[in-house]
Write an enzyme that holds these catalytic residues in place. Structure first.
Site, PDB file in Angstrom:
ATOM      1  N   ARG A  77     -17.586   4.657  14.014  1.00 20.61           N
ATOM      2  CA  ARG A  77     -17.432   3.619  12.989  1.00 20.61           C
ATOM      3  C   ARG A  77     -18.236   2.378  13.384  1.00 20.61           C
ATOM      4  NH1 ARG A  77     -13.214   3.287   9.690  1.00 20.61           N
ATOM      5  NH2 ARG A  77     -14.648   1.960   8.512  1.00 20.61           N
TER       6      ARG A  77
ATOM      7  N   CYS B  27      -9.794  10.728  10.278  1.00 16.86           N
ATOM      8  CA  CYS B  27     -10.273   9.338  10.250  1.00 16.86           C
ATOM      9  C   CYS B  27      -9.277   8.357  10.863  1.00 16.86           C
ATOM     10  CB  CYS B  27     -10.640   8.931   8.834  1.00 16.86           C
ATOM     11  SG  CYS B  27      -9.333   9.189   7.615  1.00 16.86           S
TER      12      CYS B  27
ATOM     13  N   ASP C 213      -6.417  14.092   6.723  1.00 15.51           N
ATOM     14  CA  ASP C 213      -6.088  12.673   6.631  1.00 15.51           C
ATOM     15  C   ASP C 213      -4.575  12.573   6.432  1.00 15.51           C
ATOM     16  OD1 ASP C 213      -6.354   9.932   6.452  1.00 15.51           O
ATOM     17  OD2 ASP C 213      -7.226   9.931   4.449  1.00 15.51           O
TER      18      ASP C 213
ATOM     19  N   HIS D  26     -14.581   5.470   0.478  1.00 14.56           N
ATOM     20  CA  HIS D  26     -14.577   4.994   1.872  1.00 14.56           C
ATOM     21  C   HIS D  26     -15.961   5.270   2.483  1.00 14.56           C
ATOM     22  CE1 HIS D  26     -13.110   3.495   5.513  1.00 14.56           C
ATOM     23  NE2 HIS D  26     -12.118   4.324   5.776  1.00 14.56           N
TER      24      HIS D  26
ATOM     25  N   GLN E  59     -16.917   5.028   6.374  1.00  7.57           N
ATOM     26  CA  GLN E  59     -16.328   6.128   7.139  1.00  7.57           C
ATOM     27  C   GLN E  59     -17.235   7.354   7.100  1.00  7.57           C
ATOM     28  OE1 GLN E  59     -13.051   6.249   8.796  1.00  7.57           O
ATOM     29  NE2 GLN E  59     -14.079   8.043   9.649  1.00  7.57           N
TER      30      GLN E  59
ATOM     31  N   ARG F 203     -12.241  -4.918   2.268  1.00  8.12           N
ATOM     32  CA  ARG F 203     -11.353  -3.761   2.392  1.00  8.12           C
ATOM     33  C   ARG F 203     -10.103  -4.068   1.578  1.00  8.12           C
ATOM     34  NH1 ARG F 203     -10.074   0.544   6.177  1.00  8.12           N
ATOM     35  NH2 ARG F 203      -7.838   0.947   6.206  1.00  8.12           N
TER      36      ARG F 203
END
Length: 337
Positions: free
Chosen positions: A317, A272, A231, A135, A138, A108
């Site tokens: 997740r 998210c 987001d 991503h 996700q 990440r």
């Protein structure tokens, strides 16, 4: 189907077919059921997993850690001060060392090139926990959440409202297009996705039948949406742009009025996380003091409403990351799902 995943990395959604992405969504749902029923699923028993984090995270770190343990693996966390990729040691050299010690690597951070180099040189599956471009983990969680709510994906419509240039917007565009889900990116002209990303999504949409709309018109963009997604307005590394983003994106705030504009009683809200829906955080307090705004991309009313599915997303997740790790680094003994 599982054999097509063995040994592969999960770096971006565009690397997978519609059938493969759907399999990962379905397998995530299967593993979620196994965990709920306390059924063991130690597909990575005895393996070691490296978790490389240049960027801090709550959900990604927690999900990878718990997923690894549930699968029987040992996760080893290495933060920004532990790895220093490209600073004291090249990404290539680091990858070759880690590939000899670990059975899989999560990364990440900032650069998509770094996660691709890790995959190229390590010889083990590498999983993209987030880069500035994509991503992908996700997305499997997000589309699992949508599938749980509607029973299917094809033909649904997602309206993403906010900064259209970030990794979540990119991933939603491409993943929706691959899966046959209509995707509307509702954002100011100055924050629209790069033309290359839109073109990529349009190419997938021709095959899947998905409809793509990129617009600065909120009324047009959210009409008929089954999912309203947003987001944060300011991504990591852009904190100095708070004032600018607030001015640009306040008309795109997900509030009760915007939700009603969908004209869909079954619409759900997704985020998210983390979300700036009140002033109960340090960031929230600073924004309230500096800019006179206590709610940003979503209002507290919507965040706590019947529409809200963000905590289902957060839980998912775990299940989606578990599925991705299991099929790429494990030896599965599962029924067809």
């Amino acid at each position: 189907m599982t054999s097509v995943f063995k040994g592969r990395s999960f770096l971006a959604e565009k690397d997978f077919t519609k059938e493969e992405l759907q399999y990962l969504i379905d397998f995530s749902q299967h593993l979620k059921g196994m965990k709920a029923n306390n059924q063991p699923h130690r597909y990575l028993d005895g393996k070691n997993i490296a978790l490389l984090f240049e960027k801090n995270s709550t959900r990604t770190r927690a999900a990878f850690t718990v997923a690894a343990v549930d699968l029987g693996a040992h996760p080893e966390f290495l933060g920004a001060n532990d790895i220093q990729l490209g600073t004291k040691e090249s990404v290539e050299d680091t990858a070759k060392v880690f590939g000899r010690m670990f059975d899989g690597i999560e990364f990440r951070g900032f650069s998509q090139q770094v996660v691709e180099d890790l995959a190229n040189y390590s010889g083990v599956p590498v999983w993209n926990g987030l880069t500035d471009e994509w991503h992908p983990t996700q997305m499997i969680a997000d589309f699992l959440t949508i599938q749980e709510n509607f029973g299917e994906l094809t033909g649904l419509t997602i309206a993403y409202c906010g900064d259209g240039r970030n990794n979540v917007a990119n991933s939603l565009l491409v993943t929706s297009a691959i899966l046959g889900v209509n995707i509307h990116v509702v954002t100011p002209k100055a924050l629209q996705p790069e033309a290359t990303i839109i073109a990529q999504a349009q190419a997938y949409a021709k095959e899947s039948g998905a409809k793509i709309l990129v617009t600065d018109d909120v009324d047009q963009g959210v009409l008929g949406a089954d999912v309203v997604y947003t987001d944060v307005w300011v991504s990591m590394g852009e904190e100095e742009k708070f004032q600018e983003r607030i001015e640009q994106l306040l008309p795109y705030q997900v509030n009760q009025s915007l939700m009603k504009k969908t004209q869909n009683d079954q619409v759900i809200f997704m985020h998210c996380l983390p979300a700036f829906h009140d002033d109960q955080t340090t960031y929230g307090k600073k924004a309230a003091q500096a800019y006179g705004i206590s709610e940003m991309e979503v209002t507290d009313e919507v965040f706590r409403s019947k529409y809200a599915r963000q905590f289902d997303q957060a839980e998912n997740r775990l299940h989606s990351i578990k599925a991705i790790m299991a099929v790429t680094a494990g030896d599965l003994f599962i029924p067809k799902v």
